[in-house]
Scaffold this active site. Structure first.
Site, PDB file in Angstrom:
ATOM      1  N   GLY A  53       0.824  -1.222   0.000  1.00  0.00           N
ATOM      2  CA  GLY A  53       0.000   0.000   0.000  1.00  0.00           C
ATOM      3  C   GLY A  53       0.845   1.254   0.000  1.00  0.00           C
ATOM      4  N   ALA A  54       1.886   1.263  -0.846  1.00  0.00           N
ATOM      5  CA  ALA A  54       2.808   2.407  -0.831  1.00  0.00           C
ATOM      6  C   ALA A  54       2.442   3.481  -1.857  1.00  0.00           C
ATOM      7  CB  ALA A  54       4.236   1.926  -1.069  1.00  0.00           C
ATOM      8  N   SER A 114      -4.756  -0.451  14.223  1.00  0.00           N
ATOM      9  CA  SER A 114      -5.437   0.821  14.509  1.00  0.00           C
ATOM     10  C   SER A 114      -5.976   0.828  15.931  1.00  0.00           C
ATOM     11  CB  SER A 114      -6.590   1.020  13.533  1.00  0.00           C
ATOM     12  OG  SER A 114      -7.374   2.100  13.939  1.00  0.00           O
ATOM     13  N   THR A 163      -0.027   5.568  -1.673  1.00  0.00           N
ATOM     14  CA  THR A 163      -0.542   6.787  -1.022  1.00  0.00           C
ATOM     15  C   THR A 163      -0.235   6.750   0.481  1.00  0.00           C
ATOM     16  OG1 THR A 163      -2.636   5.673  -0.599  1.00  0.00           O
ATOM     17  CG2 THR A 163      -2.513   6.960  -2.630  1.00  0.00           C
ATOM     18  N   GLY A 164      -0.569   7.851   1.137  1.00  0.00           N
ATOM     19  CA  GLY A 164      -0.594   7.917   2.605  1.00  0.00           C
ATOM     20  C   GLY A 164       0.676   7.522   3.315  1.00  0.00           C
ATOM     21  N   ILE A 165       0.477   6.839   4.425  1.00  0.00           N
ATOM     22  CA  ILE A 165       1.589   6.484   5.324  1.00  0.00           C
ATOM     23  C   ILE A 165       2.606   5.591   4.600  1.00  0.00           C
ATOM     24  CG2 ILE A 165       2.138   5.222   7.455  1.00  0.00           C
ATOM     25  CD1 ILE A 165      -0.805   5.813   8.331  1.00  0.00           C
ATOM     26  N   GLY A 166       2.094   4.632   3.823  1.00  0.00           N
ATOM     27  CA  GLY A 166       2.972   3.682   3.123  1.00  0.00           C
ATOM     28  C   GLY A 166       3.907   4.401   2.184  1.00  0.00           C
ATOM     29  N   TYR A 200     -14.004  -3.421  10.347  1.00  0.00           N
ATOM     30  CA  TYR A 200     -12.663  -2.837  10.224  1.00  0.00           C
ATOM     31  C   TYR A 200     -11.861  -3.113  11.504  1.00  0.00           C
ATOM     32  CZ  TYR A 200      -9.050   0.845   9.790  1.00  0.00           C
ATOM     33  OH  TYR A 200      -7.849   1.538   9.731  1.00  0.00           O
TER      34      TYR A 200
HETATM   35  N1  LIG Z   1      -5.213   7.375   8.475  1.00  0.00           N
HETATM   36  C1  LIG Z   1      -5.491   7.029   9.715  1.00  0.00           C
HETATM   37  O1  LIG Z   1      -5.964   7.835  10.516  1.00  0.00           O
HETATM   38  C2  LIG Z   1      -5.230   5.627  10.185  1.00  0.00           C
HETATM   39  C3  LIG Z   1      -5.491   5.326  11.517  1.00  0.00           C
HETATM   40  C4  LIG Z   1      -5.247   4.041  11.965  1.00  0.00           C
HETATM   41  C5  LIG Z   1      -4.748   3.077  11.106  1.00  0.00           C
HETATM   42  N2  LIG Z   1      -4.519   3.395   9.798  1.00  0.00           N
HETATM   43  C6  LIG Z   1      -3.990   2.326   8.918  1.00  0.00           C
HETATM   44  O2  LIG Z   1      -2.848   2.816   8.266  1.00  0.00           O
HETATM   45  C7  LIG Z   1      -2.661   2.114   7.037  1.00  0.00           C
HETATM   46  C8  LIG Z   1      -2.369   3.102   5.918  1.00  0.00           C
HETATM   47  O3  LIG Z   1      -3.521   3.900   5.725  1.00  0.00           O
HETATM   48  P1  LIG Z   1      -3.482   5.392   5.187  1.00  0.00           P
HETATM   49  O4  LIG Z   1      -4.119   6.232   6.205  1.00  0.00           O
HETATM   50  O5  LIG Z   1      -2.133   5.726   4.696  1.00  0.00           O
HETATM   51  O6  LIG Z   1      -4.553   5.290   3.994  1.00  0.00           O
HETATM   52  P2  LIG Z   1      -4.397   5.245   2.422  1.00  0.00           P
HETATM   53  O7  LIG Z   1      -3.755   6.472   1.909  1.00  0.00           O
HETATM   54  O8  LIG Z   1      -5.764   4.906   1.906  1.00  0.00           O
HETATM   55  O9  LIG Z   1      -3.409   4.022   2.172  1.00  0.00           O
HETATM   56  C9  LIG Z   1      -3.860   2.706   2.146  1.00  0.00           C
HETATM   57  C10 LIG Z   1      -3.155   1.988   1.023  1.00  0.00           C
HETATM   58  O10 LIG Z   1      -3.607   0.623   1.046  1.00  0.00           O
HETATM   59  C11 LIG Z   1      -3.778   0.223  -0.297  1.00  0.00           C
HETATM   60  N3  LIG Z   1      -4.747  -0.857  -0.441  1.00  0.00           N
HETATM   61  C12 LIG Z   1      -6.053  -0.859  -0.122  1.00  0.00           C
HETATM   62  N4  LIG Z   1      -6.617  -2.019  -0.482  1.00  0.00           N
HETATM   63  C13 LIG Z   1      -5.631  -2.770  -1.049  1.00  0.00           C
HETATM   64  C14 LIG Z   1      -5.576  -4.056  -1.635  1.00  0.00           C
HETATM   65  N5  LIG Z   1      -6.654  -4.818  -1.745  1.00  0.00           N
HETATM   66  N6  LIG Z   1      -4.394  -4.501  -2.105  1.00  0.00           N
HETATM   67  C15 LIG Z   1      -3.292  -3.741  -2.040  1.00  0.00           C
HETATM   68  N7  LIG Z   1      -3.272  -2.509  -1.517  1.00  0.00           N
HETATM   69  C16 LIG Z   1      -4.434  -2.025  -1.023  1.00  0.00           C
HETATM   70  C17 LIG Z   1      -4.293   1.460  -1.025  1.00  0.00           C
HETATM   71  O11 LIG Z   1      -4.007   1.294  -2.387  1.00  0.00           O
HETATM   72  P3  LIG Z   1      -4.881   1.966  -3.562  1.00  0.00           P
HETATM   73  O12 LIG Z   1      -4.223   3.295  -3.798  1.00  0.00           O
HETATM   74  O13 LIG Z   1      -4.766   1.015  -4.696  1.00  0.00           O
HETATM   75  O14 LIG Z   1      -6.293   2.094  -3.058  1.00  0.00           O
HETATM   76  C18 LIG Z   1      -3.495   2.565  -0.355  1.00  0.00           C
HETATM   77  O15 LIG Z   1      -2.302   2.836  -1.037  1.00  0.00           O
HETATM   78  C19 LIG Z   1      -3.938   1.295   6.813  1.00  0.00           C
HETATM   79  O16 LIG Z   1      -3.693  -0.048   7.168  1.00  0.00           O
HETATM   80  C20 LIG Z   1      -4.918   1.914   7.782  1.00  0.00           C
HETATM   81  O17 LIG Z   1      -5.898   0.993   8.197  1.00  0.00           O
HETATM   82  C21 LIG Z   1      -4.730   4.647   9.314  1.00  0.00           C
END
Ligand SMILES: NC(=O)c1ccc[n+]([C@@H]2O[C@H](COP(=O)([O-])OP(=O)(O)OC[C@H]3O[C@@H](n4cnc5c(N)ncnc54)[C@H](OP(=O)(O)O)[C@@H]3O)[C@@H](O)[C@H]2O)c1
Length: 340
Positions: free
Chosen positions: A77-78, A199, A80-83, A227
């Site tokens: 998941g790199a 989370s 976007t976002g944290i990744g 979730y």
């Molecule tokens: N943001 C917060 O406040 C928060 C809080 C607690 C935990 N988290 C956790 O932190 C992690 C990163 O989240 P983020 O906030 O950075 O959100 P994000 O920007 O939506 O990043 C999530 C990434 O996961 C990828 N992904 C989703 N479904 C997938 C699949 N089936 N196969 C492969 N990749 C997939 C997405 O890819 P696509 O671009 O292809 O959709 C996206 O790049 C997640 O596990 C999330 O649950 C986030």
């Protein structure tokens, strides 16, 4: 009196601080009518509150400088976002970074972008869709070595749906996809680290625990609970990896980061509220720090749950070794049934 673990989170401190300020200023205004509510004093007050709030919400910092030239790091998941931020940071520190992104062309394009953003780092992009076990296997077959596996990808679904393999989508993607990937790479990871991005939401899983048939949720879908279940399973997974194989595995809450793509499929009204609340959250850079801490710091504790760049107590349910073992066995059973 023992405080609930979530009271130690920066976003909670920030929320409490803002509420106290709001109520305080209303009371002061009601009691002291002559309070000098000029534009100057109001702006001054808002700026001070904003600055204090910002430092409360930011939490602890971890800015690694370690040289990791000899390491291969996988980040799921790199795109976007944290990744994305973590992948850039690993590449800047010299690691060979493999990113798992949906779609081969997209993975290659994003890898190129990350090479540039990391000032010429080594980033390789492979197609990875965690909601398909066959796709996860194909990805794993391309991997020859790995030192750090950052299981970061994750998604939220508002309605009940299933993966290609017929598993509830949030559990199937966030937990089972990563579980299977880790199993396939296990022999390469004996001296490595596995980091599961869980989370704080895992706290809301009811005490009955995980229903692996998803029968109740199927009938009346509670997206937040589904979730949370997937995130609880990720904590169990890290705990069991360390207990069973002695692998350095960590789970973590990255903080509340409002401006990633995670909430993109929520209804508009929820997205507006989330945006308004971004004042209590962290930036994506700050949100990547606990992942980097677990991946690189000698202070991170294998098998434990982390938040705000330190070990944190997860929910009582997450500390239950019996349930962690059960989750492992159920995940294995589910995968074996599907890949037959
Ligand atoms: N943001 C917060 O406040 C928060 C809080 C607690 C935990 N988290 C956790 O932190 C992690 C990163 O989240 P983020 O906030 O950075 O959100 P994000 O920007 O939506 O990043 C999530 C990434 O996961 C990828 N992904 C989703 N479904 C997938 C699949 N089936 N196969 C492969 N990749 C997939 C997405 O890819 P696509 O671009 O292809 O959709 C996206 O790049 C997640 O596990 C999330 O649950 C986030």
């Amino acid at each position: 009196m023992k405080l609930h673990p979530i009271f130690f989170e920066p976003e909670v401190h920030s929320t409490i601080f803002l509420i106290i300020n709001l109520i305080g200023s209303i009371i002061v205004r009601l009691i002291i009518h002559s309070w000098p509510l000029t534009i100057f004093w109001s702006c001054f007050y808002i700026i001070i509150v904003f600055l204090i709030n910002h430092s409360l919400a930011s939490g602890r910092y971890y800015l690694p400088t370690k040289n990791i030239h000899d390491k291969t790091v996988i980040v799921t998941g790199a795109a976007t976002g944290i990744g994305r931020i973590c992948a850039i940071r690993f590449a800047k520190l010299g690691a060979r970074v493999i990113i798992g992104v949906r779609g081969q062309e997209r993975a290659e394009r994003i890898a190129k972008e990350l090479c540039k953003e990391s000032d010429g780092g080594t980033v390789i992009g492979y197609d990875l869709d965690l909601s398909s076990l066959a796709n996860v296997k194909k990805f794993a077959e391309k991997i020859e070595c790995v030192d750090i596996l950052l299981n970061n990808a994750g998604g939220i679904q508002n309605t009940y749906s299933v993966t290609v393999d017929g598993i509830e989508k949030q559990f199937g993607t966030n937990h089972i996809g990563h579980f299977y990937l880790t199993q396939l790479l296990l022999s390469l990871l004996t001296n490595g680290r596995v980091i599961n991005v869980s989370s704080i939401v895992h706290h809301i899983v009811p005490s009955r625990g995980i229903d692996y048939t998803f029968s109740k949720l199927k009938n009346k879908y509670n997206s937040a609970e589904a979730y949370a279940i997937s995130k609880l399973a990720q904590i169990y997974h890290a705990l069991e990896l360390t207990r069973r194989y002695g692998i350095k595995a960590y789970s973590l809450h990255p903080g509340t980061i409002m401006n990633t793509n995670l909430n993109q499929f929520r209804p508009l009204i929820e997205r507006i509220i989330i945006t308004l609340f971004s004042v209590i959250g962290r930036t994506v850079e700050q949100g990547s720090m606990t992942s980097l801490y677990c991946a690189l710091s000698d202070d991170a504790k294998p098998g434990h749950y982390h938040s705000n760049c330190q070990v944190r107590k997860p929910s009582q349910l997450a500390l239950d070794n019996y349930r962690a073992e059960e989750c492992w066995n159920e995940s294995e059973k589910l995968i074996n049934k599907k890949i037959k």
